[in-house]
Design an enzyme around this catalytic site. Structure first.
Site: not given
Ligand code: F6P
Length: 298
Positions: A18, A57, A80-82, A117, A217
Site C-alpha cells: 500500500g 523482511g 522472513t521465510i527467505d 517420474r 511433473r
Molecule cells: O518474502 C517472502 C515471500 O514468501 C517470498 O518467498 C515470495 O517470493 C513472496 O514472499 C511471495 O509474495 P506474495 O505473498 O506477495 O505472493
C-alpha cells in the site's frame, strides 16, 4: 505476547503493502513519499504510541528505517521465510518454511518412486535459494537448483538422464528465483510473474528441448511455506530477538535492528545492509555438503 508464540501470521494485521511500501524487490529500496512518512509520524504521536518494534523482511525494515530517520523510536526484528537479510545470519520463519518444504519433498519421493517420474518441486525464497538448499539437502533431493548461479540446461539434463537410468526416479528442489535464469516464452514480462512458476517454466523448457525424454511433473509449494505454527527453533529465535529488541529499546538504541551473528544476538543500524540480499555462495558449508553427497547443484 503471552500465549501467541505458537501462532503464525500477523496478529495486528499490519502490512508492508500500500501507500507505506518500501518494497525493495531485487535489492533496490523505494523512497516512501515524505508526506506519507510525516502523516505516519503524526498518527503515531496522536495515538500516544511511544515507539515501534517493527518485525519483518527487507520491505518492512526499509520502511522502518525511513520512519526512524524522522525521529520515530524504532527497533527492528528480522523476520522472513527467505532468510535473505544481510543484517543477520538467520531470520525467524526460515526454519519453519524449511520444515514445510522437507515434509512435502518427503511425500513427493514416495510418488516419484512409484511412478518413475521426475518431480520438480518449487520452493519460495525470492532471489535467494536458502529454503531450497536447506530443504533439498535435508529431504534428500537428487538435484537442487538455486537462483544464485547459472543453470546449464544441457548439463542438468545429462545428469537427470544418467540418474533416471540408475535410480528410476528423481526429485528436484527448484528455487522459485531460478526463473530469472530461464529463457522461455512463458511469463517473461513482469519481474514478479517471472518468480512464480519457475518449475512450470523449467518443465516446459525441458519438454520442448527433449520431447518425451522424461515423465515430468511440477509441484509449487507456494504459500504453504508461510502457513501454520512456527517450529521450535523459530519460536526460540523469535523470543531471543524479542528480548533483545526490548532491551535495545529500553537502552534508547533506536534505528537499530537485532541480529544473530556467529551465535550471538546483537544489534546493527537499520540503515546498514537492510537492502542487501544475502545470497548463497559456492563456499557455503551446506552447499558444499550437498556437492560432497553427490547431489546435483547448479
Ligand atoms: O518474502 C517472502 C515471500 O514468501 C517470498 O518467498 C515470495 O517470493 C513472496 O514472499 C511471495 O509474495 P506474495 O505473498 O506477495 O505472493
Amino acid at each position: 505476547m503471552r500465549g501467541i508464540s505458537h501462532l503464525g501470521g500477523t496478529i495486528l494485521k499490519t502490512t508492508n503493502h500500500g501507500r507505506f511500501a518500501a518494497k525493495v524487490g531485487r535489492g533496490e529500496s523505494h523512497a516512501i513519499d515524505p508526506a506519507i512518512l510525516q502523516e505516519s509520524k503524526r498518527n503515531i504521536e496522536s495515538l500516544g504510541i511511544d515507539g515501534l518494534i517493527v518485525i519483518g523482511g527487507d520491505g518492512s525494515l526499509s520502511g522502518a528505517s525511513q520512519l526512524a530517520e524522522l525521529g520515530v523510536k524504532i527497533v527492528g526484528i528480522p523476520k522472513t521465510i527467505d532468510n535473505d537479510l544481510s543484517t543477520t545470519d538467520l531470520t525467524f520463519g526460515f526454519s519453519t518454511a524449511v520444515s514445510v518444504a522437507v515434509d512435502a519433498l518427503d511425500k513427493i519421493h514416495t510418488t516419484a518412486t512409484s511412478h518413475g517420474r521426475v518431480f520438480l518441486v518449487e520452493c519460495m525464497g525470492r532471489t535467494a535459494g536458502w529454503i531450497t538448499l536447506y530443504a533439498g539437502l535435508s529431504a534428500g533431493a537428487d538435484a537442487i537448483l538455486l537462483p544464485e548461479f547459472d543453470l546449464d540446461l544441457d548439463k542438468f539434463i545429462a545428469f537427470l538422464d544418467e540418474y533416471m537410468r540408475t535410480h528410476g526416479s528423481a526429485v528436484v528442489a527448484v528455487a522459485e528465483g531460478i526463473s530469472m535464469r530461464i529463457k522461455s516464452q512463458i511469463n517473461e514480462t513482469a519481474a514478479e510473474n517471472q518468480m512464480v512458476g519457475a518449475s512450470y517454466k523449467l518443465m516446459h523448457m525441458i519438454e520442448r528441448q527433449y520431447p518425451g525424454k522424461f515423465e515430468l511433473r511440477n509441484v509449487i509449494l507456494g504459500h504453504t511455506q508461510r502457513g501454520g505454527g512456527p517450529n521450535a527453533q523459530d519460536r526460540i529465535l523469535a523470543k531471543q530477538f524479542g528480548i533483545a529488541a526490548f532491551e535495545a529499546y529500553e537502552q534508547g538504541k533506536f534505528g537499530q535492528v537485532v541480529s544473530l551473528r556467529n551465535g550471538q544476538i546483537t544489534t546493527v543500524p537499520l540503515t546498514q545492509d537492510v537492502n542487501v540480499v544475502k545470497s548463497i555462495t559456492r563456499d557455503n558449508p551446506v552447499y558444499k555438503a550437498a556437492q560432497s553427497l553427490g547431489v546435483y547443484v547448479n
